[in-house]
Motif scaffolding. Structure first.
Motif, PDB file in Angstrom:
ATOM      1  N   TRP A 247       0.821  -1.211   0.000  1.00 20.08           N
ATOM      2  CA  TRP A 247       0.000   0.000   0.000  1.00 20.08           C
ATOM      3  C   TRP A 247       0.861   1.271   0.000  1.00 20.08           C
ATOM      4  CZ3 TRP A 247      -4.693   0.551  -1.476  1.00 20.08           C
ATOM      5  CH2 TRP A 247      -5.560  -0.539  -1.436  1.00 20.08           C
ATOM      6  N   LYS A 248       1.988   1.213   0.663  1.00 17.05           N
ATOM      7  CA  LYS A 248       2.869   2.377   0.673  1.00 17.05           C
ATOM      8  C   LYS A 248       3.383   2.668  -0.737  1.00 17.05           C
ATOM      9  CE  LYS A 248       5.605   2.599   4.151  1.00 17.05           C
ATOM     10  NZ  LYS A 248       6.736   2.343   5.088  1.00 17.05           N
ATOM     11  N   THR A 249       3.670   1.589  -1.483  1.00 23.42           N
ATOM     12  CA  THR A 249       4.218   1.754  -2.838  1.00 23.42           C
ATOM     13  C   THR A 249       3.180   2.295  -3.801  1.00 23.42           C
ATOM     14  OG1 THR A 249       5.771  -0.064  -2.455  1.00 23.42           O
ATOM     15  CG2 THR A 249       5.344   0.556  -4.745  1.00 23.42           C
ATOM     16  N   ILE A 250       1.992   1.663  -3.834  1.00 22.29           N
ATOM     17  CA  ILE A 250       0.991   2.075  -4.830  1.00 22.29           C
ATOM     18  C   ILE A 250       0.334   3.396  -4.459  1.00 22.29           C
ATOM     19  CG2 ILE A 250       0.574  -0.282  -5.586  1.00 22.29           C
ATOM     20  CD1 ILE A 250      -1.954  -0.362  -3.910  1.00 22.29           C
ATOM     21  N   ALA A 251       0.304   3.720  -3.161  1.00 19.91           N
ATOM     22  CA  ALA A 251      -0.265   5.009  -2.747  1.00 19.91           C
ATOM     23  C   ALA A 251       0.584   6.171  -3.252  1.00 19.91           C
ATOM     24  CB  ALA A 251      -0.392   5.065  -1.223  1.00 19.91           C
ATOM     25  N   LYS A 252       1.868   5.902  -3.449  1.00 21.04           N
ATOM     26  CA  LYS A 252       2.768   6.931  -3.980  1.00 21.04           C
ATOM     27  C   LYS A 252       2.785   6.936  -5.507  1.00 21.04           C
ATOM     28  CE  LYS A 252       5.943   6.902  -0.030  1.00 21.04           C
ATOM     29  NZ  LYS A 252       7.339   6.619   0.401  1.00 21.04           N
ATOM     30  N   GLY A 253       1.951   6.095  -6.102  1.00 19.91           N
ATOM     31  CA  GLY A 253       1.899   6.048  -7.561  1.00 19.91           C
ATOM     32  C   GLY A 253       2.871   5.061  -8.174  1.00 19.91           C
ATOM     33  N   GLY A 254       3.530   4.279  -7.332  1.00 18.59           N
ATOM     34  CA  GLY A 254       4.497   3.308  -7.836  1.00 18.59           C
ATOM     35  C   GLY A 254       3.853   1.971  -8.156  1.00 18.59           C
ATOM     36  N   GLU A 255       4.636   1.090  -8.755  1.00 16.78           N
ATOM     37  CA  GLU A 255       4.190  -0.258  -9.094  1.00 16.78           C
ATOM     38  C   GLU A 255       4.811  -1.232  -8.096  1.00 16.78           C
ATOM     39  OE1 GLU A 255       5.062  -1.186 -13.127  1.00 16.78           O
ATOM     40  OE2 GLU A 255       4.164   0.657 -13.908  1.00 16.78           O
ATOM     41  N   HIS A 273       2.002 -14.806  -8.086  1.00 13.95           N
ATOM     42  CA  HIS A 273       2.919 -13.676  -8.283  1.00 13.95           C
ATOM     43  C   HIS A 273       2.076 -12.493  -8.743  1.00 13.95           C
ATOM     44  CE1 HIS A 273       5.695 -11.065 -10.514  1.00 13.95           C
ATOM     45  NE2 HIS A 273       6.582 -11.436  -9.612  1.00 13.95           N
ATOM     46  N   ALA A 274       2.155 -11.382  -8.012  1.00 12.05           N
ATOM     47  CA  ALA A 274       1.277 -10.231  -8.269  1.00 12.05           C
ATOM     48  C   ALA A 274       2.066  -9.024  -8.732  1.00 12.05           C
ATOM     49  CB  ALA A 274       0.492  -9.884  -7.011  1.00 12.05           C
ATOM     50  N   HIS A 275       1.459  -8.314  -9.693  1.00  7.13           N
ATOM     51  CA  HIS A 275       1.993  -7.034 -10.174  1.00  7.13           C
ATOM     52  C   HIS A 275       0.839  -6.037 -10.051  1.00  7.13           C
ATOM     53  CE1 HIS A 275       5.044  -4.819 -12.577  1.00  7.13           C
ATOM     54  NE2 HIS A 275       4.002  -4.080 -12.858  1.00  7.13           N
ATOM     55  N   ILE A 276       0.967  -5.080  -9.124  1.00  5.29           N
ATOM     56  CA  ILE A 276      -0.135  -4.155  -8.829  1.00  5.29           C
ATOM     57  C   ILE A 276       0.328  -2.730  -9.115  1.00  5.29           C
ATOM     58  CG2 ILE A 276      -1.691  -3.307  -7.035  1.00  5.29           C
ATOM     59  CD1 ILE A 276      -1.339  -6.028  -5.649  1.00  5.29           C
ATOM     60  N   LEU A 277      -0.517  -1.983  -9.827  1.00  6.39           N
ATOM     61  CA  LEU A 277      -0.156  -0.616 -10.214  1.00  6.39           C
ATOM     62  C   LEU A 277      -1.402   0.265 -10.248  1.00  6.39           C
ATOM     63  CD1 LEU A 277       0.309  -0.449 -14.061  1.00  6.39           C
ATOM     64  CD2 LEU A 277      -0.302  -2.568 -12.926  1.00  6.39           C
ATOM     65  N   PRO A 278      -1.222   1.583 -10.072  1.00  3.11           N
ATOM     66  CA  PRO A 278      -2.366   2.500 -10.099  1.00  3.11           C
ATOM     67  C   PRO A 278      -2.802   2.823 -11.523  1.00  3.11           C
ATOM     68  CG  PRO A 278      -0.349   3.688  -9.608  1.00  3.11           C
ATOM     69  CD  PRO A 278       0.027   2.241  -9.691  1.00  3.11           C
ATOM     70  N   ILE A 279      -4.115   3.103 -11.679  1.00  2.00           N
ATOM     71  CA  ILE A 279      -4.672   3.565 -12.951  1.00  2.00           C
ATOM     72  C   ILE A 279      -5.001   5.047 -12.786  1.00  2.00           C
ATOM     73  CG2 ILE A 279      -6.541   3.321 -14.629  1.00  2.00           C
ATOM     74  CD1 ILE A 279      -6.832   0.427 -13.740  1.00  2.00           C
ATOM     75  N   LYS A 280      -4.469   5.891 -13.684  1.00  2.00           N
ATOM     76  CA  LYS A 280      -4.654   7.336 -13.585  1.00  2.00           C
ATOM     77  C   LYS A 280      -5.808   7.786 -14.483  1.00  2.00           C
ATOM     78  CE  LYS A 280      -0.630   7.786 -11.325  1.00  2.00           C
ATOM     79  NZ  LYS A 280      -0.468   8.313  -9.970  1.00  2.00           N
ATOM     80  N   ASN A 281      -6.546   8.817 -14.032  1.00  2.00           N
ATOM     81  CA  ASN A 281      -7.586   9.413 -14.863  1.00  2.00           C
ATOM     82  C   ASN A 281      -6.996  10.576 -15.656  1.00  2.00           C
ATOM     83  OD1 ASN A 281      -7.312  11.504 -13.039  1.00  2.00           O
ATOM     84  ND2 ASN A 281      -9.196  11.005 -11.913  1.00  2.00           N
ATOM     85  N   SER A 282      -7.857  11.328 -16.354  1.00  2.00           N
ATOM     86  CA  SER A 282      -7.381  12.432 -17.193  1.00  2.00           C
ATOM     87  C   SER A 282      -6.729  13.546 -16.381  1.00  2.00           C
ATOM     88  CB  SER A 282      -8.547  13.008 -18.007  1.00  2.00           C
ATOM     89  OG  SER A 282      -9.574  13.464 -17.143  1.00  2.00           O
ATOM     90  N   MET A 283      -7.028  13.587 -15.095  1.00  2.00           N
ATOM     91  CA  MET A 283      -6.454  14.605 -14.221  1.00  2.00           C
ATOM     92  C   MET A 283      -5.150  14.116 -13.570  1.00  2.00           C
ATOM     93  SD  MET A 283      -8.639  17.016 -14.559  1.00  2.00           S
ATOM     94  CE  MET A 283      -8.190  18.128 -13.245  1.00  2.00           C
ATOM     95  N   LYS A 284      -4.644  12.964 -14.038  1.00  2.00           N
ATOM     96  CA  LYS A 284      -3.413  12.372 -13.504  1.00  2.00           C
ATOM     97  C   LYS A 284      -3.574  11.942 -12.048  1.00  2.00           C
ATOM     98  CE  LYS A 284      -1.218  13.292 -17.333  1.00  2.00           C
ATOM     99  NZ  LYS A 284      -0.841  12.215 -18.276  1.00  2.00           N
TER     100      LYS A 284
END
Length: 737
Positions: A247-255, A273-284
């Motif tokens: 959560w610390k990683t993805i909350a900062k926008g990291g993968e 094996h998991a690869h989790i990343l954030p999805i950004k909207n048009s406002m980044k």
């Protein structure tokens, strides 16, 4: 003109503003009439101005409508009852690739694919029947044959006579939309059919989407997990710091990338094996989280298995050689640190090869597995058991002395014998031989101790098998001596410290020199010449025999060429070891050396023992036939010692039978030997082979050999072996009655 009070008031006000103060006219009626005319005229002017403005506004509105109509993003068509185009805007004309004037009175269906025209006709019928907006999708073809996908929306309208015989049709180009839809459909199918798990959650981690693979793996349907948190899969085996890092990683926008040990709906555990990343909207800004996961349960099991196999024998599940070395090293370190003793045991089954060949490798493997179990159940908990390979086992006995090690070894031999009734053949006697070496008495080096234990085990076999042999100081001295021999042979091969001796062979009946036997000597440290019997067994043991065979044969061929012995019609006989038949490099080397030297091959004779042929009959037969084809000859050495050879004689293409010296040395005083030699000569004659006698000591033996029909002879009476130069220049004197 319609009376309008407001208009009249505006007209009168306008007149007053334009004229001087009113003067009294001579005729009041005329004045009133003039005034009314002015008012009326002004009203007309005002109405004309308003009408003109209205016309300007109407024209502006019309132009705006025309622009909206012509340049609308869709095509507007008015279609007559028979399908003819009556009106079309500019966009519609552009869609079809023709000018509006050309399009008029053309059938709209002429721009459609033939196979889709029926769809359009049904669409028209529904529009006229329902009088409501109807829609369909078709493929249109422009005038230049370029196609595009279109959506048609039609509604029936009245014509000039008030009848519903026309259609107002809007045509939208949906080609790009279709392409986007197709891409989205393909993407959706790819995600749904993906071999990977795909999860999409909202910003709080609640599940909004899972693909089919998720359901297949976890057992949860999408309806069961939508709106829930992925923590429902937690098994409790992953530490909290892993999730905190996630959560610390993805909350900062990291993968984030890592592994989870999760639990399925039915409670079964699995690895992913998991690869989790954030999805950004048009406002980044992060709007969702995407998880792409892979089931790695089998890989994890395989990794565990590989780790196990790295340390264990796959057949018996005992420690393997590598792990045994580690355990022995650890035990030796502890022994040195705490000044304790221990013993290393080597166990090898007796006659296991016979059992394996007789009953098959599968039965042999079953035997080894059962034996491993029996051994494991009959050693102490502190002992270490391993299978080093084949039927060879090793045991570490920490804190054991000589007496205890021998007692345990005897017990092991007993359980091996007791294990025999488990075999199918009750009469088969399967035993074991055990070698013991004590540590640190005989060293703290792993390889040295293993070598000593192996040596002791082979000594037990030499003493008759089914025995225990304790490595001793005498064994150590002998082993060191053998190792010195090993070093000496290595040096001799590297520094060419071998010498060829020649012993003459005579033709008995003709009393002439027939040829020479090549005899090998090794030059010792003090320059002495060492006989083969002193180093050949060790040469085989230490793996030098192939190199020695090659050296002797190569040098013998060079000797024939150097002294032109083939042109002098003198045979040169070369001894080869029983291991020569298994040397894949020897035959090519012989052929190459013969070609290089250019000698006559028929004067090169290879001498082999009957025991070597019997042991490797197929390989020996191939070796002989190959060299016979190019002209070489063969002599069978030690003939008569093993009578089993007689059954092979008719199949072996040898040229000479060399009667073993044990039948020749006492020939003059032993009538039995005389009868046996006579029999051998008769056998050889029947097989059309010639005979050679060795160990000829005196003239009487030579005379008897001639009487018995032996063809050739050699021995100290004729000439002792000597170095090449002496033997070649020596005159051989043949004297017998």
């Amino acid at each position: 003109m319609k009376k309008d009070p407001n208009l009249r008031r505006k007209a009168e006000a306008m007149i007053r503003s334009k004229t001087a103060p009113k003067q009294k006219l001579p005729n009041e009626e005329v004045g009133k009439l003039s005034h009314e005319l002015q008012v009326y005229q002004t009203q007309l002017e005002m109405q004309n101005e308003e009408l003109r403005k209205a016309q300007v506004q109407i024209e502006e509105s019309r132009q705006k409508y025309v622009r909206l109509y012509d340049f609308a993003p869709v095509g507007y068509f008015t279609i007559g009852e028979k399908g003819l185009i009556l009106e079309v805007n500019l966009t519609g004309a552009t869609m079809l690739g023709l000018e509006r004037g050309v399009l008029m009175k053309k059938h709209l269906t002429s721009f459609m694919r033939r196979e889709e025209q029926d769809i359009y006709y049904r669409h028209r019928e529904r529009a006229f029947e329902t009088k409501k907006r109807e829609a369909c999708e078709l493929t249109f073809k422009k005038n230049d044959n370029v196609q595009f996908c279109a959506r048609l929306e039609s509604i029936a309208v009245r014509d000039s006579e008030g009848d519903f015989k026309q259609l107002h049709t809007i045509i939208s180009d949906i080609t790009q939309w279709k392409q986007v839809q197709e891409k989205l459909r393909n993407l959706s199918q790819a995600v749904e059919q993906s071999p990977s798990i795909v999860i999409i959650t909202d910003i709080n981690g609640n599940i909004e989407y899972v693909n089919n693979k998720f359901s297949q793996l976890t057992g949860y349907t999408s309806q069961e997990v939508i709106g829930k948190n992925p923590r429902i899969l937690k098994s409790g085996t992953i530490t909290p710091d892993v999730y905190e890092d996630l959560w610390k990683t993805i909350a900062k926008g990291g993968e984030w990338e890592g592994e989870f040990h999760n639990k399925k709906k039915d409670g079964e555990l699995y690895w992913e094996h998991a690869h989790i990343l954030p999805i950004k909207n048009s406002m980044k800004m992060t709007s969702h989280y995407l998880g792409v996961k892979e089931d790695i349960t089998e890989r994890k099991r395989f990794e565990v298995q590989l780790i196990f196999l790295a340390d264990h024998d796959p057949l018996t599940n005992l420690y393997n050689r590598r792990r045994f070395h580690e355990e022995l090293g650890r035990c030796l370190v502890q022994s040195k640190r705490y000044h304790t003793t221990g013993a290393l045991l080597f166990l090898d089954l007796d006659n296991f090869k016979y059992y394996n060949d007789t009953y098959g490798h599968l039965k042999g493997d079953e035997l080894l597995v059962k034996l491993a179990g029996v051994l494991k159940n009959n050693i102490r908990e502190t002992d270490t058991l391993a299978r080093l390979g084949g039927d060879e086992f090793a045991i570490i006995l920490p804190f054991a002395g000589a007496e205890e090690a021998q007692s345990i070894s005897q017990h092991i031999l007993g359980i091996v014998r007791e294990y025999i009734p488990l075999l199918e053949n009750k009469s088969l006697c399967l035993t074991a031989s055990i070698g013991i070496v004590l540590f640190p008495e005989y060293g703290s080096d792993i390889d040295t101790l293993l070598s000593y234990a192996d040596r002791a085990m082979y000594k037990a076999k030499q003493q008759g098998r089914n025995k225990v042999c304790l490595f001793s100081n005498a064994d150590k001295m002998l082993l060191e001596s053998q190792q010195n021999w090993d070093t000496s042979m290595r040096d001799a091969l590297a520094q060419n410290k071998f010498v060829l001796y020649l012993q003459p062979i005579i033709d008995i009946s003709k009393k002439i020199l027939y040829g020479y036997e090549v005899l090998l000597r090794m030059v010792g440290e003090k320059g002495e010449h060492i006989l083969p019997k002193d180093f050949f067994p060790l040469a085989e043991q230490f793996g030098h025999i192939h190199s020695i065979d090659r050296w002797v044969i190569c040098r013998a061929i060079q000797l024939i060429a150097e002294y032109a012995l083939d042109r002098r019609r003198l045979q040169v006989t070369v001894n080869v070891s029983g291991k020569a038949f298994t040397d894949s490099e020897l035959l090519p080397m012989i052929k190459e050396e013969l070609t290089r030297s250019g000698i006559n091959q028929q004067y090169l004779v290879f001498e082999i023992t009957e025991s070597a042929i019997i042991e490797n009959f197929t390989e020996a037969n191939n070796f002989i036939n190959t060299l016979k084809e190019i002209g070489c000859r063969f002599a069978l050495d030690d003939f008569g010692v093993g009578f089993s050879t007689f059954s092979y004689l008719k199949h072996l293409p040898v040229d000479y039978l060399k009667i073993d010296g044990s039948f020749i040395s006492d020939l003059s005083c032993n009538s039995v030997d005389q009868h046996l030699v006579k029999a051998m000569v008769e056998v050889a004659s029947g097989l059309k082979k010639q005979t050679i006698a060795e160990f000829v000591k005196n003239a009487e033996v030579l005379r008897l050999l001639r009487t018995l029909g032996v063809d050739y002879a050699q021995g100290y009476y004729i000439s002792a072996p000597s170095v090449t130069s002496e033997a070649i220049n020596q005159e051989v004197k043949i004297q017998y009655a």
